[in-house]
Design an enzyme around this catalytic site. Structure first.
Site, mmCIF file in Angstrom:
data_model
loop_
_atom_site.group_PDB
_atom_site.id
_atom_site.type_symbol
_atom_site.label_atom_id
_atom_site.label_comp_id
_atom_site.label_asym_id
_atom_site.label_seq_id
_atom_site.Cartn_x
_atom_site.Cartn_y
_atom_site.Cartn_z
ATOM 1 N N SER A 1 -9.696 1.906 2.861
ATOM 2 C CA SER A 1 -8.852 2.627 1.937
ATOM 3 C C SER A 1 -7.834 1.751 1.222
ATOM 4 O O SER A 1 -7.127 2.203 0.330
ATOM 5 C CB SER A 1 -8.103 3.730 2.705
ATOM 6 O OG SER A 1 -7.246 3.165 3.681
ATOM 7 N N LYS B 1 0.847 -1.197 0.000
ATOM 8 C CA LYS B 1 0.000 0.000 0.000
ATOM 9 C C LYS B 1 0.879 1.242 0.000
ATOM 10 O O LYS B 1 1.905 1.296 0.675
ATOM 11 C CB LYS B 1 -0.917 -0.014 1.230
ATOM 12 C CG LYS B 1 -1.967 1.101 1.250
ATOM 13 C CD LYS B 1 -2.907 0.919 2.436
ATOM 14 C CE LYS B 1 -3.978 2.004 2.482
ATOM 15 N NZ LYS B 1 -4.931 1.812 3.594
ATOM 16 N N SER C 1 -9.998 -0.512 7.197
ATOM 17 C CA SER C 1 -9.511 -0.329 5.825
ATOM 18 C C SER C 1 -8.774 -1.520 5.230
ATOM 19 O O SER C 1 -8.369 -1.472 4.080
ATOM 20 C CB SER C 1 -8.601 0.909 5.759
ATOM 21 O OG SER C 1 -9.371 2.081 5.894
#
Length: 492
Positions: free
Chosen positions: A155, A76, A179
């Site tokens: 996210s 990420k 998330s």
């Protein structure tokens, strides 16, 4: 079996048996990643990836194979990676190249894992749909079967989409209010949020410091357990890291659930009107556990439904503190200074231009809460309720070994759906309690809706008891092999 279908365990065994080389595997998976059909990747370094794969092959040839050799990992875009762009998908950090490596990624590289690329995300991890990114929105791979483009959740939506579409067997995400688990549920994969402090936050770009937690996304429970064993552990560079024993997360994973006490919070199963298909899917999983000897018990966690409110208050206040440094002078990209007459104007102009809409909303909320007349009424009260919620969980875990619930209140919705922001925020309703109480939690896929949208089940346990949630999750996975459904449905 196609190489791209291999999970972490299968990759390690295949390389050990010399069924294929790490170079072959990396080339195969990079071919999918380069297509980037779902906009999951924001940065690839093919030269680095292939160099690491070659190094893996050399180690194996010399009989020096490392525990995660050959496993490609998506990262990420808020984990700092040395000499590789890290932007948190924000214009504020456009072009930032860290001179250091995050502890979590460094531990993976030390174990032989291979860097596959940086993954798309909501800007500064603020969002639930991965639509708030300077690199554009990520699309859920299950859109292929729904007839419309649907969101992957957020996210960590880029990480979830890349695992779901077989670009990588595993990816790192961050979990501040769900998330990792929420996009895992919406994309039909497994997502683990460890206990806060179990894995180091050092080198992660901060959103909410008392909530942020590195997480793991993969296609099987066992693969998640293997990776957790690599990244867990104390880090002296992280003041919130706990120096506690690291468990062997695989030793009990196949022990079954006979005699385990599993709680069902009545606030979710009785008081909340769940989507009918979610209700059916969760009840099927509960029956599997019961048939295998688990004791199912209704429990009460009175303040669990307050978690969403106290999460947004807490996270907004911590966000305004963490993002204050990005003013264009100390950190962050500086905007055009033409006609700027004061330092205050410079700060305002730079932050307005470089922060996206969702980030500005949350910073405004944090600023409003911290106004003197609201601070005691909102923020301090929220922290008091947070402590009460933690005590509620402490009391419940005296009665049961873990609790289960749906992961998300709805399946994935279309990117063009006119969902109001309040409804989108409520998507975190079932995941925020684990963050507020610093508990470990996992989401596993358990069903498809009639219109081919995955549904997830969540399992939570007391602090540092990841072994129990992995054990219960594996038991369900043995009877609901969603990975098999994914291979057939999303065959790349």
């Amino acid at each position: 079996m196609k190489l791209c279908h291999l999970g972490v365990k299968e990759t390690i065994l295949g390389l050990k048996n010399k069924d294929f080389s790490a170079t072959e595997l990396a080339e195969n998976q990079l071919a999918i990643a380069q297509r980037n059909e779902h906009n999951a990747f924001v940065y690839l370094d093919i030269e680095k990836t292939m160099k690491q794969a070659k190094n893996t092959d050399e180690r194996i040839a010399n009989g020096k194979m490392l525990p995660l050799d050959g496993v490609l990992v998506g990262v990420k875009d808020l984990f700092c990676t040395k000499n590789i762009k890290t932007t948190a998908c924000s214009k504020t950090l456009e072009g930032f190249i860290p001179p250091y490596e995050s502890t979590t990624t460094q531990r993976l590289w030390n174990y032989g894992a291979i860097f596959a690329g940086k993954m798309n995300m909501d800007e500064f991890a603020m969002g639930s749909t991965t639509e708030h990114s300077i690199f554009g929105r990520t699309i859920n791979p299950w859109s292929k079967l729904t007839g419309i483009k649907i969101v992957p959740g957020g996210s960590s939506g880029g990480s979830a989409a890349a695992v779901s579409n077989f670009s990588v067997p595993v990816a790192l995400g961050s979990d501040t209010g769900g998330s990792v688990r929420q996009p895992s549920s919406l994309c039909g994969i497994v997502g683990l949020k460890p206990t806060y402090g179990r894995c180091s936050r050092w080198g992660m770009i901060a959103f909410g410091s008392s909530l942020d937690c590195p997480g793991i996304l993969s296609r099987s429970v066992e693969d998640v357990a293997i990776v957790l064993g690599a990244i867990a552990g104390f880090d002296h560079k992280d003041s919130t890291s706990f120096n506690v024993k690291i468990d062997d997360y695989l030793c009990n994973i196949d022990n079954g659930v006979k005699g385990l006490k599993i709680g069902m919070p009545k606030q979710y199963f009785q008081d909340m009107k769940l989507n009918a298909e979610i209700d059916t899917a969760i009840n099927k999983a509960i029956k599997i556990l019961s048939d295998n000897g688990a004791i199912i018990k209704e429990v009460s966690i009175p303040n669990i439904t307050n978690s969403l409110l106290i999460y947004y208050i807490t996270s907004a206040v911590e966000a305004i503190s963490n993002l204050a440094r990005y003013d264009g002078i100390r950190y962050g990209t500086i905007s055009d200074t033409k006609n700027i007459k004061s330092i205050d104007e410079l700060y305002t102009h730079t932050r307005t231009k470089n922060f996206g809409r969702e980030v500005r909303h949350r910073l405004l909320l944090g600023g409003m809460i911290l106004r003197s007349e609201l601070k005691t009424k909102k923020y301090k009260r929220a922290q008091a309720v947070r402590q009460i919620l933690a005590q509620d969980f402490h009391n419940v875990f005296k009665e049961v070994d873990c609790i289960i619930s749906p992961t998300a209140p709805t399946p994935a919705f279309g990117i063009a759906d006119q969902m109001d922001e309040l409804t989108i925020y409520q998507g975190d309703l079932l995941t925020t309690p684990a963050n507020m109480a610093c508990l470990p939690a996992i989401s596993i896929p358990v069903a498809l809706t009639k219109n081919n949208r995955p549904l997830g089940l969540q399992i939570m346990a007391k602090h540092f008891n990841e072994k129990i949630i992995l054990q219960v999750a594996k038991n369900i996975e043995n009877f609901i092999d969603f990975n098999k459904i994914s291979k057939k449905s999303l065959n790349p």
